[in-house]
Motif scaffolding. Structure first.
Motif: not given
Lengths: 116, 146
Positions: B5-6, B8-13
Motif C-alpha cells: 500500500k505504501y 502504491y501511495l508513493v508511486n501515486k504521489y
C-alpha cells in the motif's frame, strides 16, 4: 548546411544523455564520464574526426569532444616519440579548456557568494 | 500488505516526469548549443582573422566562461532544471560542475575548501578521459601505428 548538421549531432548526443538520465539511476556525472570515454573510443578508428568534419562546432560542443581531443593530442606526439609521447601530448589540445575552467572558476568563486 | 500500500501511495504521489517532453527539450536545446558553437567558431574566425580550424579553442573558452558566469550568478541551476541534459552534456556542464564545487567549498577556506574540492565533480571527467584516452591511444598505436 553545417548548422543543420551541428544541430542534429549535438541534439542527438544530448537526447541520448537525457534518455539515460530518465531511465536509469545514473547521475549527470556518470553520463558525462561515459560520453568522454565514448568520445575517446570513437577515435581508435578516426570516427570522431569524420564527425567533426561533418558537424563542425556541433561535434566540438558536447563533452564527447573532450575525449576526442585528449586522444588526438596524445596520438600526434606518439607519432614522434612513441609510447612516452602518449603522455607528453595528452593535454596538448585540451589544456586551454581545462585551464580556462580552473582560472575562471577560481576568480569567480572569490567574487561571488553561493546562493543558499 | 502495508508495504504494498505504501509503495502504491508513493508511486501515486511521486511527480511523474514526462520523458518524451524531456527528450524533445534536451534535443532542441542541445542542438541549439551545437549551432551556437558553430556560430561562435565563425565569429572568432572573422574577428581574429584566423583559419576556422583553429577557432575551436576560442569557442570552447567562450562557452566555459558563459557556463561559469551563469553558475556564479546563480541561475544556471534554474536553466538546467528546464533544459536537462541539453546543457549538462555540452561543455557548459563541465564548467558548471567545476564552478559549483568552487563556490560551495569556498567558505571552508582557500586551501582546505576551494583547493581540495574544486575537482570534486569535474575530476571524474578528467580522470576517466585521461585513462581511456591512454588505453585507446595505446590500442591504436599498436594496431595502426599511430
Amino acid at each position: 548546411m553545417i548548422y543543420l548538421n551541428a544541430f542534429i549531432f549535438a541534439g542527438l548526443v544530448c537526447l541520448i544523455g537525457q534518455i539515460i538520465l530518465d531511465n536509469t539511476k545514473l547521475t549527470p556525472g556518470h553520463v558525462t564520464t561515459m560520453f568522454v570515454v565514448i568520445g575517446a573510443f570513437l577515435d581508435i578508428f578516426s570516427i570522431y574526426d569524420k564527425i567533426v568534419k561533418w558537424a563542425g562546432g556541433g561535434a566540438l560542443v558536447p563533452i564527447t569532444s573532450f575525449g576526442h581531443l585528449l586522444i588526438h593530442g596524445a596520438l600526434v606526439k606518439a607519432k614522434k616519440y612513441g609510447f612516452v609521447g602518449l603522455m607528453m601530448g595528452m593535454f596538448d589540445l585540451t589544456s586551454s579548456g581545462i585551464i580556462a575552467a580552473i582560472i575562471i572558476s577560481f576568480f569567480l568563486s572569490l567574487i561571488f557568494k553561493p546562493k543558499s | 500488505m502495508e508495504k504494498n500500500k505504501y509503495n502504491y501511495l508513493v508511486n501515486k504521489y511521486t511527480p511523474k516526469e514526462n520523458r518524451l517532453t524531456n527528450g524533445v527539450i534536451s534535443f532542441l536545446i542541445g542542438g541549439s548549443m551545437g549551432v551556437v558553437g558553430e556560430l561562435l567558431r565563425r565569429l572568432w574566425s572573422n574577428i581574429l582573422d584566423i583559419p576556422l580550424k583553429d577557432t575551436g579553442t576560442y569557442m570552447i573558452i567562450t562557452l566555459i566562461f558563459i557556463g561559469c558566469l551563469f553558475t556564479a550568478l546563480g541561475f544556471f541551476d534554474n536553466i538546467v532544471n528546464f533544459a536537462k541534459a541539453g546543457l549538462i552534456v555540452p561543455i557548459t556542464g563541465f564548467a558548471h560542475s567545476m564552478q559549483s564545487a568552487a563556490l560551495e567549498y569556498r567558505n571552508e577556506g582557500l586551501v582546505t575548501g576551494l583547493g581540495a574540492n574544486i575537482f570534486k565533480l569535474s575530476g571524474t571527467v578528467i580522470l576517466y578521459g585521461v585513462v581511456s584516452a591512454y588505453v585507446f591511444g595505446l590500442i591504436r598505436l599498436l594496431l595502426f601505428g599511430g
